[in-house]
Enzyme design. Structure first.
Site, short mmCIF file in Angstrom:
data_model
loop_
_atom_site.label_atom_id
_atom_site.label_comp_id
_atom_site.label_asym_id
_atom_site.label_seq_id
_atom_site.Cartn_x
_atom_site.Cartn_y
_atom_site.Cartn_z
N SER A 169 0.82 -1.20 0.00
CA SER A 169 0.00 0.00 0.00
C SER A 169 0.87 1.27 0.00
CB SER A 169 -0.97 -0.05 1.19
OG SER A 169 -1.99 0.90 1.05
N ASP A 212 -5.04 -4.27 -2.30
CA ASP A 212 -4.08 -3.87 -1.27
C ASP A 212 -3.41 -5.07 -0.62
OD1 ASP A 212 -3.04 -3.05 1.35
OD2 ASP A 212 -4.06 -1.16 0.99
#
Length: 179
Positions: free
Chosen positions: A56, A176
């Site tokens: 991320s 993610d």
């Protein structure tokens, strides 16, 4: 020679060192602060690092460290601006029609050099989750700049928050890697 705790540390320090940056959303600004501090005060430490991994926001900062650490300040300014942009929306990142990843993609396209994928291959490890299998994947080879950008965007895709649809890479959907 007798191995003491100091000798163990010294011998380990001479071996391959790697750095991992976690996912943390807008707190990625802290990662950028650490990156700026390391660049200014820890050049020898940074030069000893062989691989940098991230998920991320951590993947985005890791990419700057690997590809062009002279862009740290530019990335900090972008992050502050992005936070203001999101805050200005009536429902933040959940505002209908708003796609957080569009702003990140535009920035990556302007910030990353044409050979970014070559600089990143083998050194930058991006954590992704395959949405079909739910398995974690660490990508470390990037055949093109576009592939690298897709991996960075996928690593930042939080369903419904960052964008409505997962990022598709080589026919697979990813999200993610810090989830």
């Amino acid at each position: 020679m007798e191995e003491t705790e100091d000798n163990i540390f010294e011998s380990n320090y001479e071996k391959e060192m790697n750095l991992s940056l976690c996912g943390c959303g807008f707190l990625g600004i802290y990662h950028l602060g650490v990156a700026a501090c390391l660049k200014q005060h820890g050049a020898s430490f940074l030069s000893s690092i062989q691989k940098v991994a991230g998920a991320s926001a951590g993947a985005l900062v890791a990419s700057v460290l690997v590809i062009d650490d002279s862009k740290i300040e530019e990335c900090k300014n972008f992050t502050y601006g992005l936070a203001k942009e999101v805050k200005s929306k009536p429902l933040g990142a959940l505002t209908p029609g708003y796609n957080l990843l569009d702003s990140i993609k535009t920035f990556l396209n302007t910030m990353l050099p044409e050979d970014a994928h070559q600089k990143a291959s083998g050194k930058l490890y991006i954590s992704l989750i395959n949405t079909r299998t739910r398995e974690n994947v660490l990508v470390h080879q990037y055949p093109s700049r576009e592939h690298l950008i897709k991996c960075l965007l996928a690593s930042s895709h939080i369903p419904l928050y960052a964008s409505r649809l997962p990022v598709k890479i080589d026919g697979q959907k990813y999200m993610d890697g810090g989830n």
